[in-house]
Scaffold this motif. Sequence first.
Motif, PDB file in Angstrom:
ATOM      1  N   ALA A 176      96.850 -79.618  10.463  1.00  0.00           N
ATOM      2  CA  ALA A 176      97.235 -78.246  10.134  1.00  0.00           C
ATOM      3  C   ALA A 176      98.175 -77.679  11.187  1.00  0.00           C
ATOM      4  CB  ALA A 176      95.995 -77.371  10.002  1.00  0.00           C
TER       5      ALA A 176
ATOM      6  N   ASP B  36      93.686 -78.963  -0.519  1.00  0.00           N
ATOM      7  CA  ASP B  36      93.822 -77.574  -0.952  1.00  0.00           C
ATOM      8  C   ASP B  36      94.347 -76.716   0.195  1.00  0.00           C
ATOM      9  OD1 ASP B  36      93.638 -75.185  -2.314  1.00  0.00           O
ATOM     10  OD2 ASP B  36      91.476 -75.281  -2.646  1.00  0.00           O
ATOM     11  N   ILE B  37      93.753 -76.882   1.357  1.00  0.00           N
ATOM     12  CA  ILE B  37      94.127 -76.087   2.531  1.00  0.00           C
ATOM     13  C   ILE B  37      95.549 -76.420   2.994  1.00  0.00           C
ATOM     14  CG2 ILE B  37      93.614 -75.677   4.976  1.00  0.00           C
ATOM     15  CD1 ILE B  37      90.626 -76.209   4.201  1.00  0.00           C
TER      16      ILE B  37
ATOM     17  N   ASP C 155      98.413 -75.242   0.601  1.00  0.00           N
ATOM     18  CA  ASP C 155      98.645 -73.796   0.673  1.00  0.00           C
ATOM     19  C   ASP C 155      99.318 -73.420   1.989  1.00  0.00           C
ATOM     20  OD1 ASP C 155      97.584 -73.478  -1.796  1.00  0.00           O
ATOM     21  OD2 ASP C 155      95.830 -72.331  -1.188  1.00  0.00           O
ATOM     22  N   GLU C 156      98.928 -74.088   3.067  1.00  0.00           N
ATOM     23  CA  GLU C 156      99.588 -73.839   4.351  1.00  0.00           C
ATOM     24  C   GLU C 156     101.059 -74.221   4.274  1.00  0.00           C
ATOM     25  OE1 GLU C 156      99.326 -75.119   9.070  1.00  0.00           O
ATOM     26  OE2 GLU C 156      98.450 -76.398   7.527  1.00  0.00           O
TER      27      GLU C 156
ATOM     28  N   MET D 217      89.254 -80.794  -0.555  1.00  0.00           N
ATOM     29  CA  MET D 217      89.285 -79.535   0.179  1.00  0.00           C
ATOM     30  C   MET D 217      90.416 -79.504   1.208  1.00  0.00           C
ATOM     31  SD  MET D 217      86.275 -77.504   2.237  1.00  0.00           S
ATOM     32  CE  MET D 217      86.072 -78.732   3.530  1.00  0.00           C
ATOM     33  N   PHE D 218      90.588 -80.576   1.971  1.00  0.00           N
ATOM     34  CA  PHE D 218      91.659 -80.603   2.962  1.00  0.00           C
ATOM     35  C   PHE D 218      93.030 -80.501   2.294  1.00  0.00           C
ATOM     36  CE2 PHE D 218      88.853 -83.337   6.002  1.00  0.00           C
ATOM     37  CZ  PHE D 218      88.074 -82.224   6.274  1.00  0.00           C
TER      38      PHE D 218
END
Length: 363
Positions: free
Chosen positions: A227, A248-249, A252-253, A245-246
């Motif tokens: 990230a 998804d994050i 979006d980042e 989940m990772f």
Amino acid sequence: MKNEILILPGDGIGPEVINEAVKVIKLLQKNKLINSVIRYAKIGGSAIETLGLPLPNETLNAAKSARAIILGAVGGNKWDKIKEFNKRPEYGLLKLRKSLNFFANLRNTIFYSQILSSPIKSEILSNVNIMIVRELSQGIYFGKPRGIYYNEYGLRYGYNTSCYDEKAIRRIGIIAFELAKKRKKKLCSVDKANVIEVTMLWREIITELSNEYPDVKLSHLYIDNAALQLILTPKQFDVIVTGNMFGDILSDEAANLTGSIGMLPSASINSKGQCLFEPCHGSAPDIANKGIANPIATILSVSMMLHYSLQKPLLSKYLNLAINNVLNKGIRTADINSTGKNLVSTKIMGDVIIEEFKKIIKI
């Protein structure tokens, strides 16, 4: 499988951005450049309001027979108080993905040099083109047991289960390695293998799979470092593969690299060749019905449909070029406008892209 494009407008700004994407499809139909039939159905909150379920059977059946699906967005404040998860709008999307076994999500982040709305310096972002491959069928979003209950101390206790089997990890890994072979031959796998067992297995299997792709350079990063690196030095990445989940994050980042999540399309694919195309943004109920949403991500999703589902790569290329030309002219929706000039509505942005597209394909 029918030669149908199923349109799921959804909630919030979904119907607004979908309208502009459908204009492109209808233009191609009218000029006999594609022969697919458009069909509409409900999902999410709009389906709850009219049919009582976030994914009615008629919608699911239509999706199962369609060649491609285009989704606007689901959810909104109106349904946030629903406590049963399987009655919430978001459940409709998760069930659709699960029922049709859309196991791989492709999210392409491209930096448009014309847009200056990102807080990151343009020299850091120049030539950024990242494909994030997100596993969709397992992970913490689908794992069981899950729920909320009162423990022996009378405190509310929430729990979810993250789980992956070897088959799912290998399947998504093959998609990522094959994409990397066609691009820059670099693949970064993101996990948290230092503390989470399920991602220890992820790293082990992705590493084993790399032996079948000796021409692709594989690297690994923990999610927290990934990230950070995505913002500091995004050009180091080409293809990223990670769990539900990772992914998804990170995707979006990655919107921060483009300046707006309104610029990010995505495609979800299954083993039968069906695809679900959607913008990465949500339903944005705070700006719904104001005519200010950015339709570009949804139109770019149509471009992905032309390429991946309808095997029309040249039309996809020309649609991307039309969007690029419009941005070159300085035309902007509110989310990507940093000058206050040439500000247009959702509808006008769709119209100018259509006109530019017509010029390029000479119709």
